[in-house]
Design a protein around this motif. Structure first.
Motif, mmCIF file in Angstrom:
data_model
loop_
_atom_site.group_PDB
_atom_site.id
_atom_site.type_symbol
_atom_site.label_atom_id
_atom_site.label_comp_id
_atom_site.label_asym_id
_atom_site.label_seq_id
_atom_site.Cartn_x
_atom_site.Cartn_y
_atom_site.Cartn_z
ATOM 1 N N THR A 1 31.267 21.703 52.392
ATOM 2 C CA THR A 1 31.888 21.449 53.806
ATOM 3 C C THR A 1 31.530 22.437 54.541
ATOM 4 O O THR A 1 31.041 23.565 54.448
ATOM 5 C CB THR A 1 33.310 21.322 53.962
ATOM 6 O OG1 THR A 1 33.983 22.227 53.317
ATOM 7 C CG2 THR A 1 33.726 20.076 52.819
ATOM 8 N N HIS A 2 31.850 22.321 56.179
ATOM 9 C CA HIS A 2 31.584 23.467 57.053
ATOM 10 C C HIS A 2 32.145 24.564 56.679
ATOM 11 O O HIS A 2 31.319 25.445 57.075
ATOM 12 C CB HIS A 2 32.014 22.599 58.441
ATOM 13 C CG HIS A 2 31.355 23.534 59.746
ATOM 14 N ND1 HIS A 2 32.284 24.391 60.374
ATOM 15 C CD2 HIS A 2 30.068 23.450 60.183
ATOM 16 C CE1 HIS A 2 31.414 24.801 61.207
ATOM 17 N NE2 HIS A 2 30.181 24.092 61.271
ATOM 18 N N ASP A 3 33.316 24.769 56.279
ATOM 19 C CA ASP A 3 33.999 25.992 55.795
ATOM 20 C C ASP A 3 33.579 26.563 54.587
ATOM 21 O O ASP A 3 34.156 27.470 54.003
ATOM 22 C CB ASP A 3 35.293 25.532 56.066
ATOM 23 C CG ASP A 3 36.114 24.905 54.968
ATOM 24 O OD1 ASP A 3 35.478 24.394 54.083
ATOM 25 O OD2 ASP A 3 37.503 24.883 54.978
ATOM 26 N N GLN B 1 29.644 9.972 57.129
ATOM 27 C CA GLN B 1 28.960 11.114 56.691
ATOM 28 C C GLN B 1 29.659 12.183 55.608
ATOM 29 O O GLN B 1 29.395 12.440 54.585
ATOM 30 C CB GLN B 1 28.660 12.305 57.974
ATOM 31 C CG GLN B 1 27.527 11.799 58.920
ATOM 32 C CD GLN B 1 28.373 10.978 59.955
ATOM 33 O OE1 GLN B 1 29.369 10.270 59.931
ATOM 34 N NE2 GLN B 1 27.843 11.272 61.164
ATOM 35 N N HIS C 1 36.456 19.014 57.888
ATOM 36 C CA HIS C 1 35.089 19.131 58.172
ATOM 37 C C HIS C 1 34.850 18.189 59.474
ATOM 38 O O HIS C 1 34.001 18.498 60.348
ATOM 39 C CB HIS C 1 34.282 18.812 57.046
ATOM 40 C CG HIS C 1 32.810 18.662 56.901
ATOM 41 N ND1 HIS C 1 31.944 19.473 56.841
ATOM 42 C CD2 HIS C 1 32.158 17.429 57.080
ATOM 43 C CE1 HIS C 1 30.654 19.130 57.018
ATOM 44 N NE2 HIS C 1 30.726 17.808 57.227
ATOM 45 N N ASP C 2 35.238 17.016 59.331
ATOM 46 C CA ASP C 2 35.193 16.043 60.308
ATOM 47 C C ASP C 2 35.784 16.392 61.681
ATOM 48 O O ASP C 2 35.073 16.283 62.752
ATOM 49 C CB ASP C 2 36.063 15.029 59.835
ATOM 50 C CG ASP C 2 35.204 13.942 59.234
ATOM 51 O OD1 ASP C 2 34.108 13.808 58.878
ATOM 52 O OD2 ASP C 2 35.804 12.939 58.630
ATOM 53 N N THR D 1 36.197 19.600 62.657
ATOM 54 C CA THR D 1 35.226 20.827 63.127
ATOM 55 C C THR D 1 34.034 20.097 63.799
ATOM 56 O O THR D 1 33.746 20.773 64.804
ATOM 57 C CB THR D 1 35.045 21.801 61.955
ATOM 58 O OG1 THR D 1 36.049 22.081 61.297
ATOM 59 C CG2 THR D 1 34.394 23.150 62.683
ATOM 60 N N LEU D 2 33.523 19.368 63.141
ATOM 61 C CA LEU D 2 32.203 18.762 63.460
ATOM 62 C C LEU D 2 32.414 17.616 64.508
ATOM 63 O O LEU D 2 31.422 17.189 64.934
ATOM 64 C CB LEU D 2 31.098 18.470 62.564
ATOM 65 C CG LEU D 2 30.964 19.500 61.434
ATOM 66 C CD1 LEU D 2 29.864 19.046 60.387
ATOM 67 C CD2 LEU D 2 30.228 20.756 62.134
ATOM 68 N N LYS D 3 33.683 17.405 64.759
ATOM 69 C CA LYS D 3 33.828 16.172 65.835
ATOM 70 C C LYS D 3 33.151 14.961 65.441
ATOM 71 O O LYS D 3 32.487 14.159 65.977
ATOM 72 C CB LYS D 3 33.466 16.508 67.221
ATOM 73 C CG LYS D 3 34.578 17.740 67.566
ATOM 74 C CD LYS D 3 34.499 17.935 68.928
ATOM 75 C CE LYS D 3 35.188 18.848 69.646
ATOM 76 N NZ LYS D 3 36.273 19.682 68.799
ATOM 77 N N LEU D 4 33.039 14.574 63.861
ATOM 78 C CA LEU D 4 32.462 13.320 63.495
ATOM 79 C C LEU D 4 33.225 12.139 63.814
ATOM 80 O O LEU D 4 34.551 12.057 63.512
ATOM 81 C CB LEU D 4 32.125 13.449 62.028
ATOM 82 C CG LEU D 4 31.108 14.769 61.792
ATOM 83 C CD1 LEU D 4 30.956 14.578 60.276
ATOM 84 C CD2 LEU D 4 29.761 14.415 62.578
#
Ligand SMILES: Nc1ncnc2c1ncn2[C@@H]1O[C@H](COP(=O)(O)OP(=O)(O)OP(=O)(O)O)[C@@H](O)[C@H]1O
Ligand SMILES: [Mg+2]
Length: 118
Positions: A52-54, A41, A24-25, A27-30
């Motif tokens: 999560t994003h996926d 986050q 998730h981190d 993919t979202l480049k957190l």
């Protein structure tokens, strides 16, 4: 795990969730604070639960105010000590264990003490 082990540490029990949060981190480049496994986050998402994003389901570890967890994580992310204060059985140790697992991947560096009532 030996026959005397009561349960696995949470970083093992919830490894699938922690791995999904790493993705998730990514993919979202957190951004992550130095030496953190996950972004702040993602740590909050791990504690409060959600998706999560996926689409991986993250179970809620702490049932209560999101703001409390956000404040705790923000305190640690800004390199300050965190004191959880409350009556017995209100998840202070439980939350600490999960935060340690999500921040460092290791919840087993623990010193536990109790004040004597005598
Ligand atoms: N708000 C909550 N959300 C999720 N689980 C909770 C919550 N409150 C209590 N629990 C559950 O209660 C259990 C006992 O909580 P815990 O041992 O973390 O309490 P504590 O605040 O550390 O108590 P003490 O002051 O005695 O050390 C936890 O393992 C958790 O399963
Ligand atoms: Mg405790």
């Amino acid at each position: 795990m030996t026959e005397n082990t009561l349960r696995q540490p949470v970083e093992i029990q919830f490894k699938t969730e922690l791995d999904a949060l790493l993705g998730h981190d990514e993919t979202l480049k957190l951004l992550k604070p130095d030496h953190w496994l996950l972004s702040p986050q993602a740590v909050v998402l791990y504690l409060i639960g959600g998706k999560t994003h996926d689409g991986t389901l993250i179970s809620a570890k702490y049932i209560g105010q999101r703001r409390l967890i956000e404040t705790a994580v923000a305190t640690l992310a800004t390199d300050r000590a965190l004191l959880l204060l409350g009556v017995p059985g209100t998840a202070k140790s439980w939350v600490s264990e999960h935060i340690a697992a999500a921040v460092s991947g290791n919840s087993q560096q623990l010193i536990q003490c109790k004040r004597s009532l005598k």
